[in-house]
Motif scaffolding. Structure first.
Motif, PDB file in Angstrom:
ATOM      1  N   ALA A  28     -12.189  -6.183  45.537  1.00 22.50           N
ATOM      2  CA  ALA A  28     -11.076  -6.485  44.621  1.00 22.50           C
ATOM      3  C   ALA A  28     -10.271  -5.219  44.329  1.00 22.50           C
ATOM      4  N   ARG A  29     -10.956  -4.110  44.099  1.00 26.56           N
ATOM      5  CA  ARG A  29     -10.248  -2.839  43.845  1.00 26.56           C
ATOM      6  C   ARG A  29      -9.390  -2.440  45.038  1.00 26.56           C
ATOM      7  N   LEU A  30      -9.941  -2.591  46.236  1.00 26.06           N
ATOM      8  CA  LEU A  30      -9.187  -2.224  47.440  1.00 26.06           C
ATOM      9  C   LEU A  30      -7.953  -3.105  47.611  1.00 26.06           C
ATOM     10  N   HIS A  31      -8.084  -4.387  47.317  1.00 26.58           N
ATOM     11  CA  HIS A  31      -6.936  -5.288  47.420  1.00 26.58           C
ATOM     12  C   HIS A  31      -5.864  -4.920  46.410  1.00 26.58           C
ATOM     13  N   LEU A  32      -6.281  -4.620  45.185  1.00 29.30           N
ATOM     14  CA  LEU A  32      -5.300  -4.272  44.154  1.00 29.30           C
ATOM     15  C   LEU A  32      -4.540  -3.001  44.499  1.00 29.30           C
ATOM     16  N   SER A  33      -5.228  -2.025  45.068  1.00 24.43           N
ATOM     17  CA  SER A  33      -4.526  -0.788  45.436  1.00 24.43           C
ATOM     18  C   SER A  33      -3.487  -1.051  46.522  1.00 24.43           C
ATOM     19  N   LYS A  34      -3.783  -1.966  47.428  1.00 21.32           N
ATOM     20  CA  LYS A  34      -2.810  -2.324  48.475  1.00 21.32           C
ATOM     21  C   LYS A  34      -1.589  -3.045  47.889  1.00 21.32           C
ATOM     22  N   LEU A  35      -1.770  -3.652  46.721  1.00 16.66           N
ATOM     23  CA  LEU A  35      -0.658  -4.320  46.045  1.00 16.66           C
ATOM     24  C   LEU A  35       0.110  -3.379  45.129  1.00 16.66           C
ATOM     25  N   GLY A  36      -0.311  -2.119  45.086  1.00 22.02           N
ATOM     26  CA  GLY A  36       0.386  -1.131  44.271  1.00 22.02           C
ATOM     27  C   GLY A  36      -0.142  -0.999  42.855  1.00 22.02           C
ATOM     28  N   ALA A  37      -1.220  -1.696  42.534  1.00 17.83           N
ATOM     29  CA  ALA A  37      -1.805  -1.590  41.194  1.00 17.83           C
ATOM     30  C   ALA A  37      -2.613  -0.306  41.104  1.00 17.83           C
ATOM     31  N   LYS A  38      -2.529   0.356  39.966  1.00 20.67           N
ATOM     32  CA  LYS A  38      -3.302   1.575  39.757  1.00 20.67           C
ATOM     33  C   LYS A  38      -4.375   1.293  38.710  1.00 20.67           C
ATOM     34  N   LEU A  39      -5.632   1.372  39.130  1.00 19.57           N
ATOM     35  CA  LEU A  39      -6.746   1.141  38.218  1.00 19.57           C
ATOM     36  C   LEU A  39      -7.299   2.468  37.740  1.00 19.57           C
ATOM     37  N   THR A  40      -7.690   2.494  36.490  1.00 21.75           N
ATOM     38  CA  THR A  40      -8.333   3.680  35.945  1.00 21.75           C
ATOM     39  C   THR A  40      -9.801   3.373  35.704  1.00 21.75           C
ATOM     40  N   GLU A  41     -10.608   4.409  35.593  1.00 20.62           N
ATOM     41  CA  GLU A  41     -12.033   4.228  35.338  1.00 20.62           C
ATOM     42  C   GLU A  41     -12.266   4.102  33.838  1.00 20.62           C
ATOM     43  N   LEU A  42     -13.216   3.245  33.476  1.00 17.13           N
ATOM     44  CA  LEU A  42     -13.564   3.109  32.067  1.00 17.13           C
ATOM     45  C   LEU A  42     -14.102   4.425  31.524  1.00 17.13           C
ATOM     46  N   THR A  43     -13.783   4.704  30.268  1.00 16.82           N
ATOM     47  CA  THR A  43     -14.426   5.837  29.616  1.00 16.82           C
ATOM     48  C   THR A  43     -15.820   5.399  29.192  1.00 16.82           C
ATOM     49  N   THR A  44     -16.642   6.349  28.855  1.00 20.93           N
ATOM     50  CA  THR A  44     -17.993   6.038  28.384  1.00 20.93           C
ATOM     51  C   THR A  44     -17.939   5.169  27.130  1.00 20.93           C
ATOM     52  N   ASP A  45     -17.022   5.485  26.226  1.00 21.23           N
ATOM     53  CA  ASP A  45     -16.877   4.699  24.989  1.00 21.23           C
ATOM     54  C   ASP A  45     -16.436   3.265  25.277  1.00 21.23           C
ATOM     55  N   GLN A  46     -15.495   3.092  26.201  1.00 23.21           N
ATOM     56  CA  GLN A  46     -15.029   1.747  26.553  1.00 23.21           C
ATOM     57  C   GLN A  46     -16.160   0.925  27.156  1.00 23.21           C
TER      58      GLN A  46
END
Length: 65
Positions: A28-46
């Motif tokens: 899913a992450r790889l597909h989203l990046s191909k669509l131009g979406a930028k995902l960030t990593e969760l922080t420890t608190d999140q």
């Protein structure tokens, strides 16, 4: 990759295979990046707040995308 590499050996039947949750989310992450979406990593608190591992998987095993 495994299914592709073994496609001519008869090792796997022609049917739908369910990926393990961590692979499902990686795809899913790889597909989203191909669509131009930028995902960030969760922080420890999140991650602690929503009670999931920081690196996933984020949904219960019965949930499918």
């Amino acid at each position: 990759l495994e299914l592709w590499n073994e496609r001519k050996t008869g090792k796997y039947e022609k049917k739908v295979y369910v990926l393990p949750k961590h692979l499902d989310e990686m795809v899913a992450r790889l597909h989203l990046s191909k669509l131009g979406a930028k995902l960030t990593e969760l922080t420890t608190d999140q991650a602690a707040y929503i009670n999931v591992p920081k690196t996933g998987p984020y949904k219960p095993l019965h949930y499918r995308y």
